[in-house]
Design an enzyme around this catalytic site. Structure first.
Site, PDB file in Angstrom:
ATOM      1  N   LYS A 175      -6.648  38.360 -25.993  1.00  0.00           N
ATOM      2  CA  LYS A 175      -5.965  38.531 -27.274  1.00  0.00           C
ATOM      3  C   LYS A 175      -6.682  39.575 -28.121  1.00  0.00           C
ATOM      4  O   LYS A 175      -7.864  39.457 -28.385  1.00  0.00           O
ATOM      5  CB  LYS A 175      -5.914  37.192 -28.006  1.00  0.00           C
ATOM      6  CG  LYS A 175      -5.212  36.098 -27.198  1.00  0.00           C
ATOM      7  CD  LYS A 175      -5.324  34.736 -27.858  1.00  0.00           C
ATOM      8  CE  LYS A 175      -6.756  34.237 -27.902  1.00  0.00           C
ATOM      9  NZ  LYS A 175      -6.849  32.851 -28.420  1.00  0.00           N
ATOM     10  N   THR A 208      -4.004  32.100 -40.766  1.00  0.00           N
ATOM     11  CA  THR A 208      -4.118  32.241 -39.315  1.00  0.00           C
ATOM     12  C   THR A 208      -5.054  31.198 -38.709  1.00  0.00           C
ATOM     13  O   THR A 208      -5.469  31.338 -37.560  1.00  0.00           O
ATOM     14  CB  THR A 208      -4.642  33.650 -38.963  1.00  0.00           C
ATOM     15  OG1 THR A 208      -5.876  33.891 -39.669  1.00  0.00           O
ATOM     16  CG2 THR A 208      -3.623  34.725 -39.347  1.00  0.00           C
ATOM     17  N   GLY A 210      -6.142  28.288 -36.668  1.00  0.00           N
ATOM     18  CA  GLY A 210      -5.547  27.547 -35.569  1.00  0.00           C
ATOM     19  C   GLY A 210      -4.639  28.352 -34.671  1.00  0.00           C
ATOM     20  O   GLY A 210      -3.967  27.785 -33.798  1.00  0.00           O
ATOM     21  N   THR A 211      -4.612  29.671 -34.825  1.00  0.00           N
ATOM     22  CA  THR A 211      -3.713  30.468 -33.984  1.00  0.00           C
ATOM     23  C   THR A 211      -4.096  30.378 -32.507  1.00  0.00           C
ATOM     24  O   THR A 211      -3.225  30.323 -31.632  1.00  0.00           O
ATOM     25  CB  THR A 211      -3.713  31.943 -34.416  1.00  0.00           C
ATOM     26  OG1 THR A 211      -5.070  32.399 -34.545  1.00  0.00           O
ATOM     27  CG2 THR A 211      -2.997  32.128 -35.738  1.00  0.00           C
ATOM     28  N   GLY A 212      -5.398  30.373 -32.213  1.00  0.00           N
ATOM     29  CA  GLY A 212      -5.828  30.292 -30.818  1.00  0.00           C
ATOM     30  C   GLY A 212      -5.464  28.975 -30.170  1.00  0.00           C
ATOM     31  O   GLY A 212      -4.958  28.936 -29.038  1.00  0.00           O
ATOM     32  N   CYS A 213      -5.724  27.883 -30.889  1.00  0.00           N
ATOM     33  CA  CYS A 213      -5.354  26.552 -30.384  1.00  0.00           C
ATOM     34  C   CYS A 213      -3.854  26.472 -30.154  1.00  0.00           C
ATOM     35  O   CYS A 213      -3.380  25.969 -29.126  1.00  0.00           O
ATOM     36  CB  CYS A 213      -5.762  25.469 -31.392  1.00  0.00           C
ATOM     37  SG  CYS A 213      -7.507  25.446 -31.833  1.00  0.00           S
TER      38      CYS A 213
END
Length: 276
Positions: A175, A208, A210-213
């Site tokens: 990412k 943003t 928690g975007t990865g989770c």
């Protein structure tokens, strides 16, 4: 079947990331979420204020009882904060669900800067968990830690993804949101195939957290529902972008997403469940 997703990760008391974001994501996309909690955090949009780890034996028990009774169609890992936890989780997956698609989100640092992975545990993550992964989903700083060298620009991303693939995962979703510029590039490298690249306009937002989770859980839900990896990633990215655009604006720092957006890439909420 809706798709049963077992989430092995830490809890976020602020509700924006971790287990809370994972459950919301899986549910919003029509899956069935189950959990094995690895740690409790005192956390809000300003950062992580405290962490209590769960004893590895109890993490293993959570995993085993869920798989034995409810079954599982995909597994997603998030915060695994130390070596004993990583080794326990890897052993549980290898023994109880070796053929189940596994999405590994190598969580290392919270959006507010709090450390969520002990430094000495990086090698355990590389050695024990990545070889089991269907796909690993690092951002660029996480990729740099796993590789031991920085990924400072787009030109380096392809080489970084290819190098990460040699650590054992079937695929790498790298990412690129940490790079500057008006566009965000994500790169999916699958062993034996040409890489797939997504390039989208950057959304100017501080919401943003928690975007990865959320992205990793959305990918796991797609795999649990029988989607091909590229299709699952494409839907997951559209979902995350919609969730950022409709963020509720809570908190004084990096705010949470809206995990029940009204539309995903033009689809109404009731049409986004993929295969339902």
């Amino acid at each position: 079947m809706n798709g049963r997703v077992l989430i092995i990760a830490g809890s976020d008391s602020g509700g924006g990331a971790g287990i809370q974001a994972d459950i919301k994501t899986v549910t919003a996309l029509g899956g069935f979420a189950m959990t094995a909690v690895t740690a409790l955090t005192a956390q809000n949009t300003l950062g992580v204020h405290g962490v209590i780890g769960i004893e590895p034996g109890f993490i293993r028990q959570q995993i085993d009882v869920v798989i034995q009774d409810l079954g599982v169609d995909a597994i997603k890992t998030g915060m695994l904060h130390n070596t004993p936890v990583i080794e326990t989780v890897a052993a549980a997956i290898a023994e109880a669900a070796p053929e189940v698609p596994l999405v590994v989100d190598p969580v290392m640092v919270a959006k507010g800067g709090g450390a969520l992975l002990q430094d000495e545990a990086v090698m355990a993550l590389r050695d024990h968990l990545l070889p089991l992964a269907t796909v690993v989903t690092p951002n660029l700083p996480e990729a740099g830690v796993l590789l031991g060298w920085a990924v400072p620009d787009r030109d380096t991303m392809s080489a970084a993804a290819a190098r990460l693939a040699t650590l054992g995962p079937q695929a790498v979703l790298l990412k690129g949101g940490h790079l500057d510029g008006g566009e965000v590039m994500d790169l999916l490298t699958v062993t034996g195939r040409e890489p797939t690249t997504w390039l989208d306009p950057r959304i100017d937002s501080v919401h943003t957290h928690g975007t990865g989770c959320t992205l990793a859980s959305a990918v796991a839900t797609g795999l649990a529902q029988g989607m091909a990896l590229e299709e699952a990633v494409a839907r997951a990215r559209n979902y995350v972008r919609a969730a950022i655009l409709e963020a509720p604006g809570y908190g004084s720092g990096y705010g949470p997403l809206n995990h029940t957006p009204s539309k995903i890439a033009g689809q109404e909420k009731g049409e986004i469940h993929g295969g339902e």
